[in-house]
Design a protein around this motif. Structure first.
Motif, PDB file in Angstrom:
ATOM      1  N   ASP A 169       0.820  -1.218   0.000  1.00  0.00           N
ATOM      2  CA  ASP A 169       0.000   0.000   0.000  1.00  0.00           C
ATOM      3  C   ASP A 169       0.848   1.259   0.000  1.00  0.00           C
ATOM      4  N   GLU A 194       5.470   3.388  -3.689  1.00  0.00           N
ATOM      5  CA  GLU A 194       5.164   4.453  -4.645  1.00  0.00           C
ATOM      6  C   GLU A 194       5.014   3.941  -6.070  1.00  0.00           C
ATOM      7  N   THR A 247       1.645   2.325  -6.457  1.00  0.00           N
ATOM      8  CA  THR A 247       0.570   3.317  -6.431  1.00  0.00           C
ATOM      9  C   THR A 247       0.503   4.103  -7.729  1.00  0.00           C
ATOM     10  N   HIS A 280       2.228  -5.430  -8.349  1.00  0.00           N
ATOM     11  CA  HIS A 280       0.906  -5.092  -8.893  1.00  0.00           C
ATOM     12  C   HIS A 280       0.608  -6.016 -10.064  1.00  0.00           C
TER      13      HIS A 280
END
Length: 257
Positions: free
Chosen positions: A75, A78, A81, A112
């Motif tokens: 989470d 960077e 995200t 991811h």
């Protein structure tokens, strides 16, 4: 360095690598400590939820607390995200699954994963680790990373997952040089038979490689003559766009340090 912390980390690594369960005696032998010391470390880790003890066998396994820590890491990452929108767009553009990964030691960690938009049942691979030399993302990171890192990894243990995995340092060095010349790396059934990957590096403002983004899927779709160039262009462009969002300039290639 605090020895007790180091030993606790060694226990967690042993459970992760060997699993699913190990006894106190086995763990004590593996990390080179007396049985009472191993037992004390395990009880402390159990209190924190990082290991659990099976009531029937009295052996230990990794605990749920590690899941919370892992999720917190993801989470707050960077690259993960910032990559979400770009990864979704890439998956839609080429109609294939997309991975984003970072290098951790000599393995690629998937941070991811976007499913193929029109695919059947798929398995989420976030958190999976793969030997760097057996996947396109790992090769892309090493190819555009520092020369020192490339030399170290080529001189270390090279993973073999299939008969197509490349474990010859000279052949790998040639593949990395090819990746630098075209801006992306390729994996052809080196981590799983029937699967392939095409990946490009992602840079940050300093010029360092933050990770890589790439397309993964069946080899007959990704590396066919009709689609290979299309996918490579899309992956390369996405890597560049994501790099610019992270503050990188167009001139980054690799660092000599």
């Amino acid at each position: 360095m605090i020895q007790s912390v180091q030993r606790a980390a060694q226990i967690l690594r042993e459970l992760a690598a060997t699993g699913p369960r190990l006894g106190v005696t086995e763990l004590a032998e593996r990390i080179g400590v007396a049985k009472p010391t191993a037992h004390a470390l395990l009880r402390t880790l159990e209190t924190e939820g990082l290991v659990v003890q099976d009531p029937e066998s009295s052996k230990y396994a990794l605990g749920p607390g590690l899941v919370r820590l892992g999720n917190a890491y993801l989470d707050g990452h960077e690259l993960r995200t910032r990559s979400m929108i770009w990864a979704d767009a890439l998956a839609t553009r080429v109609n294939e699954a997309v991975w984003v990964g970072v290098l951790t030691g000599d393995h690629l960690l998937v941070v991811h994963h976007v499913f193929r938009p029109e695919g059947a049942v798929q398995i989420l691979e976030v958190g999976a680790t793969i030997p760097w030399n057996t996947c396109a993302l790992g090769k892309a990171i090493v190819a555009f990373g520092s020369e020192a890192t490339e030399t170290e990894l080529l001189g270390g243990e090279l993973g073999v997952l299939t008969g197509a995995s490349v474990s010859d340092p000279e052949v790998l060095a040639e593949q990395l040089a090819d990746a630098r010349s075209v801006g992306y790396a390729i994996e052809d059934q080196e981590s799983a038979l029937g699967d392939a990957g095409v990946a490009a590096p992602v840079f940050v403002r300093s010029g360092d490689v933050a990770g890589a983004i790439g397309v993964v899927g069946p080899v007959e779709r990704l590396l066919s003559e009709s689609r290979r160039e299309e996918i490579a262009v899309a992956v390369r462009e996405t890597g560049r766009n994501l790099s610019r969002e992270l503050g990188a300039t167009r001139g980054h290639t690799r660092r000599a340090g």
